[in-house]
Motif scaffolding. Structure first.
Motif, PDB file in Angstrom:
ATOM      1  N   UNK A   1       6.822  18.676  20.261  1.00 13.95           N
ATOM      2  CA  UNK A   1       5.481  18.106  20.291  1.00 13.95           C
ATOM      3  C   UNK A   1       5.310  17.237  21.529  1.00 13.95           C
TER       4      UNK A   1
ATOM      5  N   UNK B   1       6.819  13.453  21.830  1.00 15.21           N
ATOM      6  CA  UNK B   1       8.227  13.207  22.112  1.00 15.21           C
ATOM      7  C   UNK B   1       8.601  13.709  23.504  1.00 15.21           C
TER       8      UNK B   1
ATOM      9  N   UNK C   1       9.825  12.038  27.933  1.00 17.45           N
ATOM     10  CA  UNK C   1      10.769  12.483  28.961  1.00 17.45           C
ATOM     11  C   UNK C   1      10.021  12.976  30.194  1.00 17.45           C
TER      12      UNK C   1
ATOM     13  N   UNK D   1      18.464  10.266  32.259  1.00 15.26           N
ATOM     14  CA  UNK D   1      18.627  11.081  31.061  1.00 15.26           C
ATOM     15  C   UNK D   1      17.301  11.659  30.599  1.00 15.26           C
ATOM     16  N   UNK D   2      16.232  10.889  30.802  1.00 20.56           N
ATOM     17  CA  UNK D   2      14.925  11.403  30.391  1.00 20.56           C
ATOM     18  C   UNK D   2      14.577  12.641  31.215  1.00 20.56           C
TER      19      UNK D   2
ATOM     20  N   UNK E   1      16.768  15.464  30.175  1.00 23.39           N
ATOM     21  CA  UNK E   1      16.321  16.007  28.884  1.00 23.39           C
ATOM     22  C   UNK E   1      15.058  16.851  29.056  1.00 23.39           C
TER      23      UNK E   1
ATOM     24  N   UNK F   1      14.803  20.718  28.061  1.00 22.73           N
ATOM     25  CA  UNK F   1      13.798  21.255  27.148  1.00 22.73           C
ATOM     26  C   UNK F   1      12.980  22.349  27.824  1.00 22.73           C
TER      27      UNK F   1
ATOM     28  N   UNK G   1      18.897  25.364  20.583  1.00 17.83           N
ATOM     29  CA  UNK G   1      19.096  24.061  19.964  1.00 17.83           C
ATOM     30  C   UNK G   1      20.514  23.583  20.192  1.00 17.83           C
TER      31      UNK G   1
ATOM     32  N   UNK H   1      19.431  21.716  23.729  1.00 15.29           N
ATOM     33  CA  UNK H   1      18.661  20.566  23.292  1.00 15.29           C
ATOM     34  C   UNK H   1      19.527  19.412  22.846  1.00 15.29           C
ATOM     35  N   UNK H   2      20.754  19.707  22.513  1.00 15.14           N
ATOM     36  CA  UNK H   2      21.626  18.628  22.079  1.00 15.14           C
ATOM     37  C   UNK H   2      21.817  17.616  23.190  1.00 15.14           C
ATOM     38  N   UNK H   3      22.037  16.365  22.754  1.00 14.91           N
ATOM     39  CA  UNK H   3      22.173  15.298  23.743  1.00 14.91           C
ATOM     40  C   UNK H   3      23.373  15.565  24.641  1.00 14.91           C
ATOM     41  N   UNK H   4      24.449  16.059  24.068  1.00 18.66           N
ATOM     42  CA  UNK H   4      25.626  16.334  24.873  1.00 18.66           C
ATOM     43  C   UNK H   4      25.876  17.833  24.869  1.00 18.66           C
TER      44      UNK H   4
END
Lengths: 153, 478
Positions: B111, B114, B118, B155-156, B159, B163, B191, B195-198
């Motif tokens: 969406x 969120x 970023x 990081x933003x 990310x 995405x 995913x 999409x995972x942080x790491x």
């Protein structure tokens, strides 16, 4: 903590307020917004019905790039909550390697509630409780209800 | 059994190994000779490959190995290339283009609210860079580096790019589904892997990001592998070429380069990626130009002139001009004041001869070396072992520079400068009837009967005396 992260936490709080989960209350302190105090009622359809659980959600400085940390302040007999003074819950999306920055706190709250309704013994932190849950469900239910009376009233 | 235990132990260690997670998220640009040095005691294949590296790829930039290095390296060099093409309009175009990809993100289930967090950082940085690029005396590169080392902003942006790659893949299932095994669908693959942080970037991620972000910007993306595969150089393993609107490849597009070592990405550059940076580096260039101009090109200094040109063509030397703060000088000691060790009785030198930049690999800009003019034997000594002596003030060059040459010429029997140094006093050499037996017996010799300008050899007293000049020369040097 960066302003972006603060903004995001504020917005997530507003979102939780607009669309509250049943039986969940959030104590939010604007001075210390990285620590949320959650009061969660045991869901009616679960063995924890009637209990009131105090939880803490701590947001790390790196939020949202690292997951929030969930801990139960009230003792609970549950395979996914560590049975010590920390009461930590770390599974699924709460794991650092599985956490996704777009995840929201509200989904964390959903996860906790769903785990109270249906524990996940395959990803347990307390193996003996998980074993109990899998092999001797009646005994598990009894102990869990007992703990609710003892600690969570 | 012990062997199995050992293996298990090693496996465990390797599983638990967490790469060093220190240093800046994105480091300063540095010479690839540092990589050469890093592997100097390592595996022979790495040694060969890193030794060949600086010739083609003069610089690199370390990225922190925190699991985001590949994503961050691409994002960083994307921004850096935007700065390098120096077109503010391009930044606006890219901003609009990336914003328009929000639809793609929405379709993949992200969406606005969120992803917006970023994306905001990406666009914010683009706007700041656009402002800096139009502001004189500002350094957008420095701003970029600083922002990429700010954890939350970096990081933003990473990310956001992750995405975008994820959304791109899900929007182009036909292109990517064949590469995705072991997953029920693209969504779960994305995913888990994007999409995972790491999550470290995989080759699908590199391809997706280059399709989604890099190529539409008109940039090419190149990944060069440095691994233990046989070969003398790092190998190209991936290259994405941008296409113009008509579908033809763009010639010589600005190129993002990544250096891949198993499990880790860094940013890599060719020397010519930074032509713009050279002009402001006045001190060194001025010194070099000044030196070449100081000599009379026709005179003995001709080879020296060549040397300094050669110096400019050494990638390391160029890099030094571009980045004077790096101490990449191969000779780490302070610029030596070199005075040759005399191997024979000292020759009376009329004055300290002027500085010459030839002997040092990288000439120190202002400290001249005292150099031995007359005896070429000294050259070899200097190259091998410079002897440091106390610093003398530079001699007044404008007055003295002619002196040594004239002295050279007035003493024709001084041994070796003419004979040993190629091109040294070449004019005189040509005057000598210098013949080898091979030449003498070939038809190129006019004395040969097959030569079209055949002219039989005749005895002439003049020639006799000229050749005997050589003999005299020899005897004088002994």
């Amino acid at each position: 903590m960066s302003t972006g992260a603060k903004k995001r936490i504020l917005r997530e709080y507003a979102e939780c307020q607009n669309d509250p989960l049943p039986g969940v209350k959030i104590n939010f302190d604007e001075q210390n917004m990285t620590k949320w105090e959650i009061l969660m009622d045991g869901p009616d359809q679960s063995v924890y019905a009637g209990g009131h659980y105090k939880l803490e959600i701590n947001f790390p400085n790196e939020y949202p790039f690292k997951p929030p940390v969930v801990s139960f302040k009230t003792k609970i007999y549950h395979p996914n909550v560590s049975n010590d003074d920390k009461g930590s819950m770390c599974l699924g999306l709460l794991r650092p390697e599985e956490w996704k920055p777009p995840n929201k706190v509200i989904s964390v709250l959903h996860l906790i509630r769903n785990l109270l309704i249906e524990p996940n013994p395959d990803d347990a932190i307390e193996l003996s409780i998980a074993n109990d849950y899998k092999t001797n469900r009646a005994e598990f239910d009894k102990t869990a209800k007992d703990w609710v009376k003892r600690y969570a009233k | 059994m012990a062997h199995d235990d050992e293996l298990a132990q090693m496996q465990r260690l390797s599983n638990d190994y967490v790469p060093e997670d220190t240093g800046p998220l994105v480091g300063e640009r540095q010479s690839t000779t540092e990589l050469t040095a890093e592997y100097a005691n390592g595996d022979p294949i790495y040694r060969t490959k890193t030794a060949a590296l600086p010739r083609k790829y003069a610089f690199y930039r370390r990225c922190r190995g925190d699991g985001h290095c590949g994503w961050r390296a691409i994002a960083f060099s994307y921004f850096e290339t935007l700065i390098r093409v120096a077109d503010v309009g391009k930044l606006d175009v890219e901003q609009v283009r990336l914003k328009s990809m929000q639809n793609l993100l929405n379709a993949a289930g992200h969406s606005d609210d969120i992803v917006g967090d970023f994306a905001e950082e990406t666009f914010g940085l683009m706007q700041e860079l656009a402002i800096l690029m139009t502001t004189p005396n500002s350094d957008p590169c420095e701003h970029l580096l600083r922002n990429f080392n700010d954890y939350s902003r970096s990081m933003a942006i990473v990310t956001h790019f992750k995405l975008l790659a994820s959304a791109w893949i899900q929007a182009h299932p036909d292109d990517y589904l064949p590469f995705v095994l072991d997953y029920p669908d693209l969504k779960s693959y994305c995913e888990e892997n994007f999409e995972r942080a790491v999550c470290e970037i995989d080759h699908v991620g590199v391809a997706a990001l280059s399709e989604a972000v890099v190529k539409p910007a008109g940039f090419a993306l190149e990944v060069l592998y440095l691994d233990r595969s046989p070969g003398d150089e790092i190998n190209h393993t991936y290259r994405a070429e941008p296409l113009a609107q008509e579908g033809f490849p763009i010639t010589n597009p600005p190129t993002l380069r990544l250096l891949y070592r198993p499990g880790h990405y860094d940013v890599l550059y060719r020397a010519e990626d930074f032509p713009v940076v050279i002009p402001p580096q006045a001190p060194i260039q001025v010194a070099l130009v000044g030196q070449t101009g100081r000599y009379d090109p026709g005179a003995i200094a001709a080879p020296i002139h060549d040397y300094s040109d050669l110096l400019l063509s050494i990638p390391g030397a160029k890099m030094w001009e571009a980045q004077p703060t790096y101490d990449f000088n191969l000779n780490p000691s302070p610029p030596p004041q070199v005075v040759p060790v005399s191997s024979y009785a000292p020759v009376p030198t009329p004055a300290p001869p002027p500085a010459e930049p030839i002997h040092d690999f990288v000439p120190p800009p202002h400290a001249p070396q005292v150099n031995s003019h007359p005896a070429p034997r000294h050259h070899s000594i200097q190259l091998e072992q410079p002897v440091a002596l106390p610093v003398h003030p530079p001699p007044p060059m404008s007055l003295e520079r002619g002196l040594p040459m004239t002295i050279e010429r007035t003493e024709p029997f001084r041994p070796s400068a003419y004979t040993l140094e190629p091109g040294f006093g070449a004019n005189q050499m040509h005057a000598l009837p210098f013949q080898t037996s091979i030449f003498r017996n070939s038809h190129y010799n006019t004395a040969h009967f097959l030569n079209p300008d055949f002219q039989p050899e005749e005895w002439s007293p003049g020639a006799e005396y000229a050749t005997s000049n050589r003999g005299r020369h020899k005897s004088a040097s002994q």
